[in-house]
Design a protein around this motif. Structure first.
Motif, PDB file in Angstrom:
ATOM      1  N   PHE A 203       0.839  -1.206   0.000  1.00 28.25           N
ATOM      2  CA  PHE A 203       0.000   0.000   0.000  1.00 28.25           C
ATOM      3  C   PHE A 203       0.871   1.252   0.000  1.00 28.25           C
ATOM      4  CE2 PHE A 203      -0.818   2.865   3.645  1.00 28.25           C
ATOM      5  CZ  PHE A 203      -1.700   3.760   3.052  1.00 28.25           C
ATOM      6  N   ALA A 204       1.940   1.259   0.799  1.00 29.31           N
ATOM      7  CA  ALA A 204       2.818   2.431   0.879  1.00 29.31           C
ATOM      8  C   ALA A 204       3.540   2.668  -0.436  1.00 29.31           C
ATOM      9  CB  ALA A 204       3.811   2.253   2.019  1.00 29.31           C
ATOM     10  N   ARG A 205       3.979   1.581  -1.084  1.00 25.70           N
ATOM     11  CA  ARG A 205       4.668   1.753  -2.369  1.00 25.70           C
ATOM     12  C   ARG A 205       3.733   2.309  -3.436  1.00 25.70           C
ATOM     13  NH1 ARG A 205       7.481  -2.956  -0.578  1.00 25.70           N
ATOM     14  NH2 ARG A 205       5.892  -4.314  -1.482  1.00 25.70           N
ATOM     15  N   ALA A 206       2.460   1.946  -3.367  1.00 24.80           N
ATOM     16  CA  ALA A 206       1.495   2.484  -4.328  1.00 24.80           C
ATOM     17  C   ALA A 206       1.197   3.957  -4.052  1.00 24.80           C
ATOM     18  CB  ALA A 206       0.207   1.666  -4.275  1.00 24.80           C
ATOM     19  N   MET A 207       1.163   4.343  -2.776  1.00 24.20           N
ATOM     20  CA  MET A 207       0.818   5.711  -2.409  1.00 24.20           C
ATOM     21  C   MET A 207       2.006   6.661  -2.536  1.00 24.20           C
ATOM     22  SD  MET A 207      -1.071   7.101   1.055  1.00 24.20           S
ATOM     23  CE  MET A 207       0.303   6.867   2.178  1.00 24.20           C
ATOM     24  N   ARG A 208       3.231   6.151  -2.375  1.00 17.84           N
ATOM     25  CA  ARG A 208       4.407   7.017  -2.300  1.00 17.84           C
ATOM     26  C   ARG A 208       4.576   7.933  -3.518  1.00 17.84           C
ATOM     27  NH1 ARG A 208       9.912   4.134  -0.936  1.00 17.84           N
ATOM     28  NH2 ARG A 208       9.333   3.011  -2.845  1.00 17.84           N
ATOM     29  N   PRO A 209       4.414   7.465  -4.761  1.00 22.16           N
ATOM     30  CA  PRO A 209       4.589   8.399  -5.888  1.00 22.16           C
ATOM     31  C   PRO A 209       3.630   9.581  -5.839  1.00 22.16           C
ATOM     32  CG  PRO A 209       4.573   6.123  -6.658  1.00 22.16           C
ATOM     33  CD  PRO A 209       4.161   6.091  -5.226  1.00 22.16           C
ATOM     34  N   TRP A 210       2.410   9.361  -5.367  1.00 22.36           N
ATOM     35  CA  TRP A 210       1.441  10.448  -5.280  1.00 22.36           C
ATOM     36  C   TRP A 210       1.844  11.450  -4.205  1.00 22.36           C
ATOM     37  CZ3 TRP A 210      -2.099  11.048  -8.954  1.00 22.36           C
ATOM     38  CH2 TRP A 210      -2.390   9.943  -9.761  1.00 22.36           C
ATOM     39  N   VAL A 211       2.308  10.930  -3.074  1.00 22.57           N
ATOM     40  CA  VAL A 211       2.751  11.823  -2.001  1.00 22.57           C
ATOM     41  C   VAL A 211       3.961  12.627  -2.458  1.00 22.57           C
ATOM     42  CG1 VAL A 211       3.625  11.941   0.357  1.00 22.57           C
ATOM     43  CG2 VAL A 211       1.863  10.273  -0.226  1.00 22.57           C
ATOM     44  N   LEU A 212       4.922  11.940  -3.076  1.00 23.86           N
ATOM     45  CA  LEU A 212       6.139  12.608  -3.520  1.00 23.86           C
ATOM     46  C   LEU A 212       5.830  13.640  -4.607  1.00 23.86           C
ATOM     47  CD1 LEU A 212       9.143  12.873  -3.233  1.00 23.86           C
ATOM     48  CD2 LEU A 212       9.447  10.831  -4.658  1.00 23.86           C
ATOM     49  N   GLY A 213       4.962  13.277  -5.551  1.00 27.11           N
ATOM     50  CA  GLY A 213       4.571  14.231  -6.587  1.00 27.11           C
ATOM     51  C   GLY A 213       3.873  15.449  -6.009  1.00 27.11           C
ATOM     52  N   ALA A 214       2.949  15.212  -5.067  1.00 26.71           N
ATOM     53  CA  ALA A 214       2.249  16.333  -4.433  1.00 26.71           C
ATOM     54  C   ALA A 214       3.221  17.228  -3.676  1.00 26.71           C
ATOM     55  CB  ALA A 214       1.180  15.800  -3.478  1.00 26.71           C
ATOM     56  N   TRP A 215       4.173  16.619  -2.984  1.00 29.17           N
ATOM     57  CA  TRP A 215       5.160  17.380  -2.206  1.00 29.17           C
ATOM     58  C   TRP A 215       6.047  18.225  -3.120  1.00 29.17           C
ATOM     59  CZ3 TRP A 215      10.586  16.946  -1.852  1.00 29.17           C
ATOM     60  CH2 TRP A 215      11.167  17.605  -0.769  1.00 29.17           C
ATOM     61  N   ILE A 216       6.466  17.669  -4.250  1.00 24.81           N
ATOM     62  CA  ILE A 216       7.281  18.424  -5.212  1.00 24.81           C
ATOM     63  C   ILE A 216       6.509  19.643  -5.703  1.00 24.81           C
ATOM     64  CG2 ILE A 216       8.322  18.353  -7.516  1.00 24.81           C
ATOM     65  CD1 ILE A 216       8.807  15.325  -6.991  1.00 24.81           C
ATOM     66  N   LEU A 217       5.256  19.445  -6.077  1.00 21.58           N
ATOM     67  CA  LEU A 217       4.454  20.540  -6.618  1.00 21.58           C
ATOM     68  C   LEU A 217       4.166  21.597  -5.559  1.00 21.58           C
ATOM     69  CD1 LEU A 217       2.133  18.290  -8.756  1.00 21.58           C
ATOM     70  CD2 LEU A 217       3.659  20.050  -9.663  1.00 21.58           C
ATOM     71  N   LEU A 218       3.883  21.169  -4.324  1.00 20.08           N
ATOM     72  CA  LEU A 218       3.677  22.141  -3.249  1.00 20.08           C
ATOM     73  C   LEU A 218       4.949  22.951  -3.007  1.00 20.08           C
ATOM     74  CD1 LEU A 218       1.610  20.097  -0.629  1.00 20.08           C
ATOM     75  CD2 LEU A 218       0.833  22.079  -1.926  1.00 20.08           C
ATOM     76  N   THR A 219       6.105  22.277  -3.058  1.00 19.71           N
ATOM     77  CA  THR A 219       7.378  22.976  -2.870  1.00 19.71           C
ATOM     78  C   THR A 219       7.572  24.034  -3.945  1.00 19.71           C
ATOM     79  OG1 THR A 219       8.367  20.995  -1.881  1.00 19.71           O
ATOM     80  CG2 THR A 219       9.870  22.684  -2.683  1.00 19.71           C
ATOM     81  N   LEU A 220       7.340  23.656  -5.197  1.00 13.44           N
ATOM     82  CA  LEU A 220       7.472  24.619  -6.293  1.00 13.44           C
ATOM     83  C   LEU A 220       6.458  25.751  -6.172  1.00 13.44           C
ATOM     84  CD1 LEU A 220       8.058  22.233  -9.342  1.00 13.44           C
ATOM     85  CD2 LEU A 220       9.718  23.812  -8.327  1.00 13.44           C
ATOM     86  N   GLY A 221       5.225  25.405  -5.808  1.00 16.12           N
ATOM     87  CA  GLY A 221       4.183  26.423  -5.683  1.00 16.12           C
ATOM     88  C   GLY A 221       4.490  27.428  -4.587  1.00 16.12           C
ATOM     89  N   ILE A 222       4.937  26.947  -3.439  1.00 13.80           N
ATOM     90  CA  ILE A 222       5.260  27.851  -2.330  1.00 13.80           C
ATOM     91  C   ILE A 222       6.476  28.703  -2.672  1.00 13.80           C
ATOM     92  CG2 ILE A 222       6.072  27.911   0.057  1.00 13.80           C
ATOM     93  CD1 ILE A 222       4.327  25.430   0.563  1.00 13.80           C
ATOM     94  N   THR A 223       7.486  28.092  -3.300  1.00 13.51           N
ATOM     95  CA  THR A 223       8.680  28.847  -3.693  1.00 13.51           C
ATOM     96  C   THR A 223       8.324  29.947  -4.689  1.00 13.51           C
ATOM     97  OG1 THR A 223      10.072  26.882  -3.355  1.00 13.51           O
ATOM     98  CG2 THR A 223      10.979  28.648  -4.710  1.00 13.51           C
ATOM     99  N   ALA A 224       7.530  29.589  -5.704  1.00 11.75           N
ATOM    100  CA  ALA A 224       7.120  30.583  -6.695  1.00 11.75           C
ATOM    101  C   ALA A 224       6.253  31.666  -6.075  1.00 11.75           C
ATOM    102  CB  ALA A 224       6.373  29.899  -7.839  1.00 11.75           C
TER     103      ALA A 224
END
Length: 641
Positions: A203-224
């Motif tokens: 379950f964690a391996r299936a969820m991890r890409p979504w969490v990581l993708g969301a975290w990357i986008l939030l990081t970029l959004g907050i930085t911008a």
């Protein structure tokens, strides 16, 4: 017919979401995982329909169709095409349609590409996504219709808020929404796993890409968003602790904790309950942010003030989703088996400490953001600003950075204290050296937090490289490089924050054309003030020559006036050098033909945003590395078969 077609697409998507939820419930209750074959097409069709509706809304804005109420109140035919396009989501209804569109497309992606989950868990996950989507469909269709017509149609529109007429509008909100929706998918995964009791490494391996993708986008959004506010608002700062800024920071803090926790569960089968709880908290924070921005209870550049009825609708959704998830968590978590054990001296322990510190910071930011609203409800106005957040969250953030630096130096499962001490020797020596150096150069001239920030930033920067010591760099996994770059980016950002806080020089003057101002080693000569006209604005522009031990460079700060709606904005002039930025703002004319000028020299401030980009880049490399390893393992398994 464009608006009517878009509205019909939304109604069809909402109907399919209801069908998807019913099919998932029937399949789970009746033990019929084969119904997944019917649930998947419903999710895919929703993605197509919501994307169609959003594309039609963009078309209405690009055509300046003033018969649509949303276009008439948030656009103008004289606006440049970029702001017509980005203006689609620069308002309440359009931004909510963007949210629903991203959610629909994400649900379609889960339906099409997810293969790691058991069929019943996959179906429960899609059912959870449908339940979330239904609430937002209802909000759009019954409370915030983006396709409502107006009659008679005005000759021209009211225009977009001038502060939003910036290229940042085309990047900042969409990346944040993509991040928020990624957290909603992680939330759906957690709900599906709880319903089917499959809280495990798969379950964690299936969820991890979504969490990581969301975290990357939030990081970029907050930085911008930070850089956008820095140069657009003309106040010289990069973070104001505005409640709406906090609304994007809180999901990022929760997502950061969730990312570390889900990685431990995926690789070491530990922290099962903690991972599920953090998935609930992360999505809850994105819902709280939605409520703050769109309820009308906040006055902010970032907020869309709407009527209280809509705010009550969002508050109801928030209570339903968060309350229901917490109830499900309390009901089912007892059936989740304990994960693999680990010793006190282990990387898992450091990650738990990391998550606890992140959670404490999240709680403090949440309290500081909501407390003024709660006191105002009882008739008392209280202001909670930067001093509270800096003094309360700042020391904990430094402790978090130290824990982040130590974590990669400790082995999984179990380690020896003596061995860890030896690995910490180099970072400790760097910390002592920096402590002495900063003490000699700046003791008594800067605050304690910037002082410690500079010391910790250098130490963390060295420690972040530790996973690469004595390794064959060609054979080092890509996700290890991602972790190193992300942690190094944190150190770079911290160094920029500390330098800006410690060494910024500000000067406010009133100068005539021909006058020269000196500050922080810069010579700034005001040449002239001249009028300009843009596509939908007029301006007064200052032409200035600036120099520092070299040939002068001309910069052009402006004071702009927009007629629709009537607004005056400051367009700061920025001159970037390797050791910082010169930041100049043109003010009003005062007596004697003098003009107010506000000038900042901000040493190493650009490191803040460079670090944010590095953090996101590290996350992207980690995501690519993990997915690449998964593809290779599947390919080898098929080849062996």
């Amino acid at each position: 017919m464009i608006a009517e077609t878009g509205l019909a697409a939304l109604w069809l998507a909402a109907s399919l979401a209801l069908l998807q939820l019913v099919l998932a419930l029937v399949g789970l209750k009746g033990g019929k995982p084969d119904l997944l074959a019917a649930v998947r097409p419903a999710a895919v069709a929703q993605g197509v329909l919501t994307a169609t509706a959003f594309a039609l809304l963009i078309t209405l804005f690009m055509r300046s169709d003033m018969s649509v109420l949303l276009v008439a109140t948030n656009s103008h035919s004289a606006k440049p095409w970029l702001y017509k396009f980005a203006g689609t989501w620069g308002n309440h209804e359009g931004s909510m349609l963007l949210w629903v569109t991203v959610m629909g497309v994400a649900g379609a992606a889960v339906a099409l590409f997810e293969r790691a989950l058991r069929r019943d868990t996959h179906m429960a996950t899609l059912g959870g996504q449908a339940a979330i989507s239904l609430g937002f469909y209802a909000f759009l269709l019954f409370s915030s219709n983006p396709f409502a017509r107006i009659s008679p149609a005005p000759a021209d529109g009211q225009g977009l808020n001038p502060l939003l007429q910036d290229p940042g509008l085309a990047f900042h909100p969409p990346t944040l929404y993509l991040g928020y929706v990624g957290l909603s998918v992680a939330f759906s995964f957690a709900i599906g796993a709880l319903l089917t009791r499959q809280v495990d490494a798969a379950f964690a391996r299936a969820m991890r890409p979504w969490v990581l993708g969301a975290w990357i986008l939030l990081t970029l959004g907050i930085t911008a968003g930070s850089y956008w506010a820095y140069y657009e608002l003309g106040w010289g700062g990069w973070w104001f602790w505005d409640p709406v800024e906090n609304a994007s920071l809180m999901p990022w803090l929760a997502a950061t904790a969730l990312l570390h926790s889900v990685t431990v569960l995926a690789t070491r089968d530990a922290l099962r309950a903690w991972t599920v709880m953090l998935a609930v908290v992360a999505f809850s924070m994105s819902m709280v942010g939605t409520f703050l921005v769109r309820s009308g209870i906040l006055t902010s550049v970032h907020a869309f003030a709407v009527d209280p009825e809509r705010g009550s609708f969002i508050l109801g959704l928030l209570a339903l989703y968060i309350g229901g998830a917490l109830a499900l968590f309390g009901w089912r978590i007892g059936a989740v088996r304990e994960g693999a054990p680990f010793e006190l001296v282990s990387r898992e322990t450091l990650l738990v400490v990391n998550n606890l510190l992140l959670t404490v910071i999240l709680g403090l930011v949440l309290i500081g953001t909501l407390y003024p609203l709660m006191t105002e409800a009882f008739g008392h106005k209280v202001s909670v600003g930067a001093p509270y957040f800096d003094r309360i969250a700042g020391p904990i953030a430094l402790a978090l950075m130290i824990a982040m630096a130590v974590g990669p130096l400790v082995r999984w499962r179990r380690d020896q204290t003596k061995a860890v001490s030896k690995r910490l020797l180099a970072p400790l020596c760097i910390a002592l050296l920096l402590f002495g150096l900063v003490s000699v150069l700046a003791w008594g001239r800067i605050g304690i937090l910037p002082f410690l920030g500079l010391v910790v930033a250098g130490s963390v920067g060295v420690a972040s490289l530790a996973p690469l010591w004595k390794r064959n760099l060609r054979r080092t996994p890509l996700f290890t490089y991602g972790m190193v770059i992300a942690h190094l980016g944190c150190a770079v950002s911290l160094g920029g924050m500390a330098s800006d806080s410690a060494f910024t020089v500000e000067k406010l003057v009133a100068a005539r054309p021909g006058d020269t101002i000196e500050t922080a080693g810069w010579q700034i000569r005001l040449l002239q003030i001249q009028p300009l006209a843009g596509d939908n604005w007029t301006a007064l522009q200052a032409d200035m020559d600036v120099s520092r031990n070299g040939a002068p460079v001309t910069i052009h700060p402006q004071s702009r006036f927009f007629a629709s709606p009537p607004t005056t904005t400051s367009e700061a002039a920025l001159l970037t050098r390797w050791d910082g930025q010169l930041y100049v703002v043109l003010g009003e004319e005062v007596e004697g033909g003098r003009w107010q000028l506000r000038i900042w020299w901000k040493p190493f401030v650009t490191l803040i945003w460079l670090g944010g980009i590095m953090i996101a880049l590290g996350g992207a490399l980690a995501l690519l590395g993990r997915e690449r390893r998964g593809w290779l393992m599947k390919w080898r398994a098929r080849a062996a078969a």
